[in-house]
Every structure is written in structure tokens, then in C-alpha cells.
Design a protein around this motif. Structure first.
Motif, PDB file in Angstrom:
ATOM      1  N   ASN A 196       0.826  -1.212   0.000  1.00 50.18           N
ATOM      2  CA  ASN A 196       0.000   0.000   0.000  1.00 50.18           C
ATOM      3  C   ASN A 196       0.859   1.260   0.000  1.00 50.18           C
ATOM      4  OD1 ASN A 196      -2.419  -1.385  -0.064  1.00 50.18           O
ATOM      5  ND2 ASN A 196      -2.597  -1.470   2.184  1.00 50.18           N
ATOM      6  N   VAL A 197       1.980   1.200   0.749  1.00 51.65           N
ATOM      7  CA  VAL A 197       2.897   2.346   0.733  1.00 51.65           C
ATOM      8  C   VAL A 197       3.450   2.542  -0.678  1.00 51.65           C
ATOM      9  CG1 VAL A 197       5.083   3.243   1.605  1.00 51.65           C
ATOM     10  CG2 VAL A 197       3.483   2.124   3.174  1.00 51.65           C
ATOM     11  N   THR A 198       3.775   1.423  -1.352  1.00 47.22           N
ATOM     12  CA  THR A 198       4.271   1.520  -2.737  1.00 47.22           C
ATOM     13  C   THR A 198       3.203   2.069  -3.663  1.00 47.22           C
ATOM     14  OG1 THR A 198       5.738  -0.369  -2.346  1.00 47.22           O
ATOM     15  CG2 THR A 198       5.261   0.211  -4.634  1.00 47.22           C
ATOM     16  N   TYR A 199       1.940   1.611  -3.473  1.00 51.17           N
ATOM     17  CA  TYR A 199       0.841   2.084  -4.320  1.00 51.17           C
ATOM     18  C   TYR A 199       0.569   3.563  -4.141  1.00 51.17           C
ATOM     19  CZ  TYR A 199      -0.396  -2.744  -5.463  1.00 51.17           C
ATOM     20  OH  TYR A 199      -0.389  -4.027  -5.924  1.00 51.17           O
ATOM     21  N   SER A 200       0.960   4.129  -3.010  1.00 48.10           N
ATOM     22  CA  SER A 200       0.741   5.563  -2.801  1.00 48.10           C
ATOM     23  C   SER A 200       1.686   6.404  -3.649  1.00 48.10           C
ATOM     24  CB  SER A 200       0.924   5.916  -1.316  1.00 48.10           C
ATOM     25  OG  SER A 200       2.272   5.718  -0.918  1.00 48.10           O
ATOM     26  N   HIS A 201       2.695   5.775  -4.235  1.00 49.08           N
ATOM     27  CA  HIS A 201       3.589   6.442  -5.185  1.00 49.08           C
ATOM     28  C   HIS A 201       3.353   5.787  -6.552  1.00 49.08           C
ATOM     29  CE1 HIS A 201       5.441   7.086  -1.252  1.00 49.08           C
ATOM     30  NE2 HIS A 201       5.950   8.210  -1.759  1.00 49.08           N
ATOM     31  N   ILE A 202       2.596   6.463  -7.409  1.00 51.00           N
ATOM     32  CA  ILE A 202       2.173   5.893  -8.693  1.00 51.00           C
ATOM     33  C   ILE A 202       3.236   6.195  -9.746  1.00 51.00           C
ATOM     34  CG2 ILE A 202       0.379   5.878 -10.460  1.00 51.00           C
ATOM     35  CD1 ILE A 202      -1.590   6.772  -8.306  1.00 51.00           C
ATOM     36  N   THR A 203       3.718   5.162 -10.401  1.00 52.74           N
ATOM     37  CA  THR A 203       4.749   5.311 -11.434  1.00 52.74           C
ATOM     38  C   THR A 203       4.195   4.896 -12.797  1.00 52.74           C
ATOM     39  OG1 THR A 203       5.590   3.085 -10.987  1.00 52.74           O
ATOM     40  CG2 THR A 203       6.608   4.922  -9.781  1.00 52.74           C
ATOM     41  N   SER A 204       4.885   5.325 -13.857  1.00 50.31           N
ATOM     42  CA  SER A 204       4.450   5.019 -15.218  1.00 50.31           C
ATOM     43  C   SER A 204       4.774   3.560 -15.559  1.00 50.31           C
ATOM     44  CB  SER A 204       5.136   5.951 -16.222  1.00 50.31           C
ATOM     45  OG  SER A 204       4.770   5.594 -17.549  1.00 50.31           O
ATOM     46  N   PRO A 205       3.800   2.819 -16.087  1.00 51.32           N
ATOM     47  CA  PRO A 205       4.069   1.431 -16.444  1.00 51.32           C
ATOM     48  C   PRO A 205       4.746   1.278 -17.806  1.00 51.32           C
ATOM     49  CG  PRO A 205       1.761   1.918 -16.799  1.00 51.32           C
ATOM     50  CD  PRO A 205       2.375   3.164 -16.231  1.00 51.32           C
ATOM     51  N   ILE A 206       4.714   2.323 -18.649  1.00 56.29           N
ATOM     52  CA  ILE A 206       5.269   2.237 -19.998  1.00 56.29           C
ATOM     53  C   ILE A 206       5.975   3.539 -20.343  1.00 56.29           C
ATOM     54  CG2 ILE A 206       3.494   0.635 -20.835  1.00 56.29           C
ATOM     55  CD1 ILE A 206       2.110   3.049 -22.147  1.00 56.29           C
ATOM     56  N   ASN A 207       6.725   3.502 -21.448  1.00 52.17           N
ATOM     57  CA  ASN A 207       7.248   4.739 -22.046  1.00 52.17           C
ATOM     58  C   ASN A 207       6.134   5.370 -22.871  1.00 52.17           C
ATOM     59  OD1 ASN A 207       9.735   4.044 -20.987  1.00 52.17           O
ATOM     60  ND2 ASN A 207      10.459   3.123 -22.892  1.00 52.17           N
ATOM     61  N   GLY A 208       5.967   6.668 -22.728  1.00 52.98           N
ATOM     62  CA  GLY A 208       4.905   7.300 -23.495  1.00 52.98           C
ATOM     63  C   GLY A 208       4.784   8.780 -23.200  1.00 52.98           C
ATOM     64  N   ARG A 209       3.674   9.328 -23.655  1.00 53.04           N
ATOM     65  CA  ARG A 209       3.399  10.760 -23.505  1.00 53.04           C
ATOM     66  C   ARG A 209       2.192  10.945 -22.600  1.00 53.04           C
ATOM     67  NH1 ARG A 209       0.429  14.886 -26.232  1.00 53.04           N
ATOM     68  NH2 ARG A 209       1.575  16.853 -26.379  1.00 53.04           N
ATOM     69  N   ILE A 210       2.312  11.895 -21.673  1.00 53.37           N
ATOM     70  CA  ILE A 210       1.237  12.176 -20.737  1.00 53.37           C
ATOM     71  C   ILE A 210       0.148  12.986 -21.440  1.00 53.37           C
ATOM     72  CG2 ILE A 210       0.622  13.322 -18.574  1.00 53.37           C
ATOM     73  CD1 ILE A 210       2.310  10.894 -18.170  1.00 53.37           C
ATOM     74  N   GLY A 211      -1.098  12.623 -21.175  1.00 50.05           N
ATOM     75  CA  GLY A 211      -2.217  13.401 -21.695  1.00 50.05           C
ATOM     76  C   GLY A 211      -2.633  14.486 -20.714  1.00 50.05           C
ATOM     77  N   LEU A 212      -3.830  14.992 -20.902  1.00 49.63           N
ATOM     78  CA  LEU A 212      -4.340  16.020 -19.995  1.00 49.63           C
ATOM     79  C   LEU A 212      -4.659  15.406 -18.634  1.00 49.63           C
ATOM     80  CD1 LEU A 212      -6.712  17.971 -22.415  1.00 49.63           C
ATOM     81  CD2 LEU A 212      -4.320  18.429 -21.866  1.00 49.63           C
ATOM     82  N   ARG A 213      -4.351  16.137 -17.563  1.00 51.73           N
ATOM     83  CA  ARG A 213      -4.593  15.637 -16.210  1.00 51.73           C
ATOM     84  C   ARG A 213      -6.091  15.570 -15.949  1.00 51.73           C
ATOM     85  NH1 ARG A 213      -1.598  19.113 -13.557  1.00 51.73           N
ATOM     86  NH2 ARG A 213      -3.306  20.479 -12.914  1.00 51.73           N
ATOM     87  N   LEU A 214      -6.535  14.443 -15.383  1.00 50.12           N
ATOM     88  CA  LEU A 214      -7.953  14.231 -15.126  1.00 50.12           C
ATOM     89  C   LEU A 214      -8.360  14.580 -13.703  1.00 50.12           C
ATOM     90  CD1 LEU A 214      -8.357  10.799 -16.986  1.00 50.12           C
ATOM     91  CD2 LEU A 214      -8.697  13.113 -17.882  1.00 50.12           C
ATOM     92  N   VAL A 215      -7.415  14.562 -12.760  1.00 52.49           N
ATOM     93  CA  VAL A 215      -7.690  14.891 -11.355  1.00 52.49           C
ATOM     94  C   VAL A 215      -6.606  15.837 -10.863  1.00 52.49           C
ATOM     95  CG1 VAL A 215      -8.014  13.996  -9.022  1.00 52.49           C
ATOM     96  CG2 VAL A 215      -8.800  12.654 -10.972  1.00 52.49           C
ATOM     97  N   ASP A 216      -7.009  16.873 -10.165  1.00 51.47           N
ATOM     98  CA  ASP A 216      -6.060  17.848  -9.632  1.00 51.47           C
ATOM     99  C   ASP A 216      -5.618  17.448  -8.227  1.00 51.47           C
ATOM    100  OD1 ASP A 216      -6.259  19.406 -11.908  1.00 51.47           O
ATOM    101  OD2 ASP A 216      -8.014  20.485 -11.133  1.00 51.47           O
TER     102      ASP A 216
END
Length: 422
Positions: A196-216
Motif C-alpha cells: 500500500n505504501v508503494t501504491y501511494s507512489h504511482i509510477t508510469s508502467p510504460i514509455n509514453g506521452r502524458i495526456g491532460l490531467r484528469l484529477v487535480d
């Protein structure tokens, strides 16, 4: 050819006996005689024109200026065209796997990220507290287990000396087993808390481009949220999914099973700009019964980012290249009641003759047409002015500079839209 009317000498006409006699007649007869004379002159002019036209027709008519191009041997590519849409090679909607407050989003919208880069952070303090509690319980139960194991060893010696009953030894062994299970459960609780501590730090699973942020940042997020936090799309490489009619599938599958690498080109909506070049990557396993088409997927490196997910494109699959084809400009092909034909100049001199030649057209690709029969390599083909010709018409071949300018005007220069063979 413009006919020049004969020159009428007024003085000679007035000096003729007929005209002098007419002028000497009374006025009441003069008008009638003048009308007769006008009709005679008109008939003479008409006869002269008719005779001149017949003479020109007998000589083959006037020469027509034309532009020509030689038929030559070359390679003709065979393309299959289909409508397609660009799709991301991989696309991931990033969601939280724990409930908590979104503390920060350290990436920018539109930023390129790599696998493992931090994307978002959820408040880790509740999960860290749960981890500390689980580790404390684990330490306590381990100490109890160690004590039980010491008692078990002591009871074994006492039983050997017949100082305690066997039942007490068996009970202590069961207690040790129970405590070992408790320790394993505590260890699992510790691992779950760490996760759960690890899940609180969300990392990218792939190489790619970020889209528009959905949650502030600052909002509460839950593992059950459907929208997610943001979307990561892999654009390099990228794929295009396009459809081909079922009649073309056997030829494609034959090449596919032979292990051939089939190039695919992606063009913009009106087929005027080539966006990227890739290759066929995979073929769907069934034909759509509603459209009678099969979906195919092509992969493009997309180094210049000319392709974007959900972009509409025209895909062109190069099936094969036919060698040593007789090629002529496609504008030279004429169609009439006698079928498909071209005009061939039978003499290379400045003033020559054009003859009608029926042809069988194989493929038309861009500005070139492959001729299966009717024309040989080296024949001189009329590419401009054919609408004014008949079989056997006399023609004039302009100088090369004028001919090149005329040819460019016909084909539309480099902006001409290619015609593709399906």
C-alpha cells in the motif's frame, strides 16, 4: 484552317460590259438586275470556299500541335488502399490502487515519460502507520514463538526422564505450530502494508506521452474511480489499423505466409501528403460481415510525431512490384466507343502523323500507366492535344521546352492527385 475569301476588284467589276449595260438601263429595271448579280457573286464565293475545304480535306487537314512522351520500360508498384485510424502502440489509463488524498502530480501535461517515472503521489502516512503496526505485531509474535520453541526443547528432555507426561509435550508442539502460523500471517500483513505504501507512489508502467490531467492535487481518489488520474500513450512506435476488402485478402495472406515484409504508407485525408512509412505487423482473424473487410495493423516508428492517436489516414500497402512493364503517362489514355486507345506518332520528324492504337491497360499508379498490349517501349505517345486528333491526322511536335511546359500544365505539376489501382 481559316479560309481566305477571294479578293474582288471593284473597278474591274464596274468596267465589265454587264455592269455598264446595267447602269444604262432604266431605274425600274436596275434593282432587279442588281439582285441577280449579287446572287451570282455569292454563289461564286460559296463555291470557292467549298472547293478549298475539299482540297484541304483531301490533303489530310491542317497539322495539329501536340505534346509527346516516349513509352519506356520500368517497374510498376501494386498498391492496396484502405481507410485507417492511428492507434497508440500501448495506452494506459493510470488509476489509484488505494484510497487517499492526491498530494502531488510531479509531471506536466504532454510530457514524455519513461517506465518507472513518478506520476502521482497519494498521502502515504496512513499506509506507513499501518506498516509500522504490522511490523510491531510481527516482532511480538516472533518473540512468543521463540519462547515456545525453547519450552518445546525443554519438554522433550523432561519426557525422556519421565518427569512430565507425553501429553504436555504434544500440547507444547501444537502451541509452537500455532505461533508459526501467526508469524506467517503477521509477515503477510507487513507485505500488504508495504504494498500500500508503494501504491501511494504511482509510477508510469510504460514509455509514453502524458495526456491532460484528469484529477487535480488535493482531491480524494479511490481505487474504484472509473476515470483515472491521467492517460499515458506510447507514440513511438505507433500503429495504424486499416481495412481492406475481402477480395484482396488472399493475395495479402499469400505474401504474409511467405514471410514477406509488406511496406505500408500513411497519407493524410486527401492523399496529398505522405505522413510516414512503416510495415504490416498483424492481420485480424475474421472478416467483418457488415462491411466485407478485414482489419490489418501496421507499425510506424513515428520519429517525427507525424501520426497521432485517433487520426484518420489513408493507408497504402505495397503488395508487389512488377518488373519491366511498358509505361506511358496516364493522361495519354483515351476512351471511346472502340475501347481504350492512345495516339502514337509514326514519324519522329517535326511534322508527323498520329495513328490511333487500341491498348490494354494493366495498372494505373499516379501519373504512370502500365500497358499490357498495344504499345511497345520506344513508341512516341501523344500526351496533349489528343482530343483534336483523328486516326491519320497530321501533327506538329513543338520544341522540347514548349512540350515540357504543356505537359506540366496537363498533369498539374507536383500537386497532381494520384489515381490508385484497387
Amino acid at each position: 484552317m481559316k479560309m481566305i475569301p477571294p479578293v474582288i476588284d471593284r473597278e474591274k467589276i464596274l468596267a465589265t460590259p454587264v455592269v455598264r449595260k446595267l447602269r444604262a438601263t432604266p431605274p425600274k429595271w436596275r434593282w432587279g438586275a442588281g439582285a441577280v448579280l449579287f446572287l451570282l457573286v455569292s454563289w461564286g464565293v460559296y463555291s470557292h470556299h467549298k472547293s478549298a475545304r475539299a482540297h484541304a480535306k483531301k490533303k489530310g487537314g491542317p497539322s495539329v500541335p501536340i505534346a509527346v512522351a516516349p513509352a519506356h520500360l520500368g517497374d510498376m508498384p501494386v498498391y492496396l488502399d484502405g481507410l485507417g485510424a492511428v492507434t497508440a502502440y500501448n495506452s494506459v489509463t493510470v488509476r489509484s490502487r488505494v484510497d487517499g488524498q492526491l498530494m502531488s502530480v510531479p509531471v506536466r501535461e504532454g510530457q514524455n515519460v519513461h517506465s518507472g517515472d513518478l506520476l502521482a503521489e497519494i498521502d502515504p502516512r496512513p499506509f506507513q502507520a499501518a506498516l509500522d503496526q504490522a511490523e510491531g505485531q510481527l516482532a511480538k509474535d516472533k518473540a512468543t514463538l521463540d519462547n515456545a520453541k525453547v519450552d518445546l526443547e525443554r519438554y522433550k528432555g523432561l519426557v525422556a526422564q519421565a518427569a512430565i507426561p507425553q501429553q504436555q509435550l504434544d500440547t507444547q508442539a501444537a502451541t509452537v505450530g500455532q505461533l508459526e502460523g501467526t508469524v506467517k500471517s503477521d509477515q503477510a500483513a507487513v507485505e500488504s502494508a508495504k504494498l500500500n505504501v508503494t501504491y501511494s507512489h504511482i509510477t508510469s508502467p510504460i514509455n509514453g506521452r502524458i495526456g491532460l490531467r484528469l484529477v487535480d492535487p488535493g482531491n480524494m481518489v479511490h481505487a474504484s474511480d472509473a476515470s483515472g488520474l491521467l492517460v499515458v500513450a506510447q507514440l513511438q512506435p505507433i500503429t495504424v489499423v486499416f481495412a481492406l476488402p475481402e477480395d484482396s485478402i488472399p493475395r495479402v495472406m499469400q505474401k504474409w505466409h511467405e514471410g514477406a515484409t509488406l511496406p505500408v504508407e500513411a497519407y493524410n485525408r486527401d492523399k496529398t501528403v505522405k505522413l510516414a512509412t512503416g510495415h504490416l505487423a498483424n492481420v485480424d482473424n475474421q472478416i467483418d460481415p457488415n462491411t466485407g473487410t478485414l482489419k490489418l495493423k501496421a507499425v510506424f516508428n513515428n520519429d517525427e510525431n507525424t501520426l497521432f492517436p485517433n487520426q484518420f489516414v489513408n493507408a497504402r500497402l505495397l503488395l508487389e512490384t512488377r518488373q519491366n512493364q511498358v509505361l506511358i503517362p496516364s493522361v495519354a489514355i483515351q476512351r471511346g466507343s472502340q475501347g481504350t486507345f492512345v495516339y502514337v506518332v509514326t514519324d519522329s520528324s517535326a511534322v508527323a502523323t498520329a495513328s490511333l492504337r487500341p491498348v490494354t491497360v494493366g495498372l494505373i499508379e499516379g501519373n504512370d500507366a502500365a500497358i499490357d498490349s498495344g504499345v511497345q517501349a520506344g513508341d512516341t505517345i501523344v500526351i496533349d492535344g489528343a482530343d483534336k486528333l483523328q486516326d491519320g491526322s497530321s501533327v506538329i511536335i513543338p520544341p522540347p521546352a514548349v512540350q515540357k511546359s504543356s505537359s506540366t500544365a496537363i498533369t498539374g505539376g507536383s500537386d497532381v492527385k494520384p489515381r490508385h489501382h484497387k
